[in-house]
Enzyme design. Sequence first.
Site, PDB file in Angstrom:
ATOM      1  N   ARG A   1      58.380   6.501  52.076  1.00  0.00           N
ATOM      2  CA  ARG A   1      59.325   5.773  51.236  1.00  0.00           C
ATOM      3  C   ARG A   1      60.566   6.629  50.989  1.00  0.00           C
ATOM      4  O   ARG A   1      60.462   7.791  50.597  1.00  0.00           O
ATOM      5  CB  ARG A   1      58.697   5.417  49.884  1.00  0.00           C
ATOM      6  CG  ARG A   1      57.502   4.487  49.969  1.00  0.00           C
ATOM      7  CD  ARG A   1      57.099   4.009  48.566  1.00  0.00           C
ATOM      8  NE  ARG A   1      55.760   3.447  48.591  1.00  0.00           N
ATOM      9  CZ  ARG A   1      54.673   4.094  48.192  1.00  0.00           C
ATOM     10  NH1 ARG A   1      54.776   5.319  47.706  1.00  0.00           N
ATOM     11  NH2 ARG A   1      53.490   3.534  48.257  1.00  0.00           N
TER      12      ARG A   1
ATOM     13  N   GLU B   1      55.753  -0.989  65.194  1.00  0.00           N
ATOM     14  CA  GLU B   1      55.319  -2.282  64.688  1.00  0.00           C
ATOM     15  C   GLU B   1      56.314  -3.373  65.057  1.00  0.00           C
ATOM     16  O   GLU B   1      57.412  -3.098  65.559  1.00  0.00           O
ATOM     17  CB  GLU B   1      55.138  -2.232  63.167  1.00  0.00           C
ATOM     18  CG  GLU B   1      56.405  -1.907  62.394  1.00  0.00           C
ATOM     19  CD  GLU B   1      56.150  -1.678  60.907  1.00  0.00           C
ATOM     20  OE1 GLU B   1      54.969  -1.543  60.508  1.00  0.00           O
ATOM     21  OE2 GLU B   1      57.123  -1.635  60.138  1.00  0.00           O
TER      22      GLU B   1
ATOM     23  N   HIS C   1      58.749   4.979  59.474  1.00  0.00           N
ATOM     24  CA  HIS C   1      57.466   5.452  59.998  1.00  0.00           C
ATOM     25  C   HIS C   1      57.690   6.522  61.065  1.00  0.00           C
ATOM     26  O   HIS C   1      58.666   6.446  61.832  1.00  0.00           O
ATOM     27  CB  HIS C   1      56.671   4.307  60.603  1.00  0.00           C
ATOM     28  CG  HIS C   1      56.476   3.141  59.683  1.00  0.00           C
ATOM     29  ND1 HIS C   1      55.902   3.261  58.441  1.00  0.00           N
ATOM     30  CD2 HIS C   1      56.789   1.832  59.829  1.00  0.00           C
ATOM     31  CE1 HIS C   1      55.867   2.072  57.857  1.00  0.00           C
ATOM     32  NE2 HIS C   1      56.407   1.194  58.672  1.00  0.00           N
TER      33      HIS C   1
ATOM     34  N   HIS D   1      63.687   0.508  57.439  1.00  0.00           N
ATOM     35  CA  HIS D   1      63.507  -0.938  57.316  1.00  0.00           C
ATOM     36  C   HIS D   1      62.908  -1.311  55.961  1.00  0.00           C
ATOM     37  O   HIS D   1      62.385  -0.468  55.234  1.00  0.00           O
ATOM     38  CB  HIS D   1      62.614  -1.472  58.439  1.00  0.00           C
ATOM     39  CG  HIS D   1      61.239  -0.855  58.449  1.00  0.00           C
ATOM     40  ND1 HIS D   1      60.993   0.387  59.004  1.00  0.00           N
ATOM     41  CD2 HIS D   1      60.054  -1.281  57.962  1.00  0.00           C
ATOM     42  CE1 HIS D   1      59.708   0.681  58.872  1.00  0.00           C
ATOM     43  NE2 HIS D   1      59.118  -0.308  58.235  1.00  0.00           N
TER      44      HIS D   1
END
Length: 312
Positions: A191, A114, A97, A171
């Site tokens: 991705r 996050e 991200h 991740h």
Amino acid sequence: MYPLKFGNLYYEKVWGGRDLEAFRDNMPKGKVGESWDIACHQNGISIVANGKYKGIGLDQLIKMKGEDLLGTDISPYPFPLLVKILNPNNQLSIQVHPNDKYALANEGEMGKTEAWYIMEAQEGASIILGTKKCSKEEFKEAIENGNINKYMNTIQVKKGDVYHIEPGLIHSLGPGIIAVEIQQNSDITYRVYDYGRGRQLHIEKALQIIDFNAEGKKSNGTKIQKENYDKICYCMNKHFALELYDIKTNVLEFSNKERFYIYTCVEGEGTIIYDNGEEKFKIGDSIFIPASLGEYQIFGKLKLLKFYVPKC
């Protein structure tokens, strides 16, 4: 105002599963990968499921109640947080991200910091968090050759583990896991590798933002012991704080006029008692505590995650 519960927003994913049926009876058919439980985003807006404001969207309630709902320190636009429960039946894509600066410049919304709380994990379940020592050029070549896994840092996980994921940290969640995710209110994912499932990849953008020096590791937290409960403070950054309450009998709490709180129950069940009533909840439920609620008590034998936007 009163403690708010919201309907679950379910999203089918190619990697999704059915494990949420262990504590949910409202799931649609298909491979459910994500449940958005507190959301106010263009891709999903929570609808109040209880009390006076039942049927009203969180976006509309923010307009109606303003600081009474969010608090004096919280900007309503955009709403700062997004709470999800994830259930992969297959490996998620290997992804990354962006931070706020990159995301605003390239996508027109905020980036994504996050954290994951591992709510359930089958024996041997694992996640990918960060890379082993490699250069950007070596990593790019591995993507092209389809042998990216040799550079992945794989970590076996167990129930109760917490992992903080900064922008730029590559991740992925593996199968056999239910994870609660607290994040910035963003839906941007780049991705890098998707195991041949045919979805769009974002390799060029990902390579611009991956931090190959970032380390992925479990958050140990700081424990505070009280007579009737324990609290562990796991992470705090400018976007959110994550705490775990392990309640033996009850806890007395107070709302904060400066900010709202969110609780997600990850074990057991309980009742919130407040000035004008009570609200029962169980594992898998999320509760929104308005800034103007005042004094409240939580009764039961249960574990709760608490999320909020800290004063930084």
